[in-house]
Design a protein around this motif. Structure first.
Motif, short mmCIF file in Angstrom:
data_model
loop_
_atom_site.label_atom_id
_atom_site.label_comp_id
_atom_site.label_asym_id
_atom_site.label_seq_id
_atom_site.Cartn_x
_atom_site.Cartn_y
_atom_site.Cartn_z
N PHE A 116 6.99 -26.00 32.72
CA PHE A 116 8.39 -26.41 32.41
C PHE A 116 9.17 -25.24 31.50
O PHE A 116 10.25 -24.93 31.91
N ALA A 117 8.41 -24.80 30.75
CA ALA A 117 9.03 -23.73 29.92
C ALA A 117 9.18 -22.34 30.78
O ALA A 117 10.47 -21.73 30.37
N ILE A 164 12.61 -23.11 32.60
CA ILE A 164 13.52 -23.21 31.74
C ILE A 164 14.09 -21.69 31.23
O ILE A 164 15.12 -21.31 31.59
N SER A 187 15.18 -19.65 34.29
CA SER A 187 16.67 -20.08 34.79
C SER A 187 17.77 -19.35 33.85
O SER A 187 18.70 -19.14 34.25
N ALA A 188 17.47 -19.42 32.40
CA ALA A 188 18.41 -18.89 31.58
C ALA A 188 18.65 -17.48 31.54
O ALA A 188 19.59 -16.78 31.61
N ASP A 217 13.63 -20.00 42.33
CA ASP A 217 13.28 -21.21 41.53
C ASP A 217 12.03 -21.77 41.78
O ASP A 217 11.37 -22.46 41.12
N ASP A 229 9.52 -19.85 39.33
CA ASP A 229 9.78 -19.73 37.70
C ASP A 229 8.79 -20.16 36.91
O ASP A 229 8.43 -19.67 36.12
N SER A 230 8.25 -21.36 37.39
CA SER A 230 7.17 -22.19 36.34
C SER A 230 5.73 -21.36 36.67
O SER A 230 5.12 -21.31 35.63
#
Length: 80
Positions: free
Chosen positions: A29-30, A33, A36-37, A59, A62-63
């Motif tokens: 999750f982190a 986030i 994406s930021a 995407d 990302d995790s």
């Protein structure tokens, strides 16, 4: 809870599998986030047309950026 319930397919004890599953879930999750930021800040667009209905190829990874290295180091240096 699913990670602890599926301990039998891992080399971990039930409590170890539950803790690692929780940690990887939170780091995934982190990672989503934070990445994406960063992409939003840099103005990077994803390749959204490659996988319809998803944010794009970047995407999907990302995790993994946060979770995979931590999982590797936990298993490599802590478990053994």
């Amino acid at each position: 809870m699913i990670g602890a319930a599926l301990f039998w397919i891992t080399p971990f004890n039930p409590w170890q599998a539950g803790l690692i599953a929780l940690l990887i879930n939170l780091l995934g999750f982190a990672g989503g986030i934070v990445m994406s930021a960063i992409k939003r800040d840099r103005g990077v667009k994803d390749w959204g047309h490659m996988i319809e209905g998803h944010g794009g190829m970047l995407d999907r990874l990302d995790s993994v950026c946060f979770a995979a290295p931590i999982f590797f180091h936990l298993v490599r240096y802590w478990w053994t």
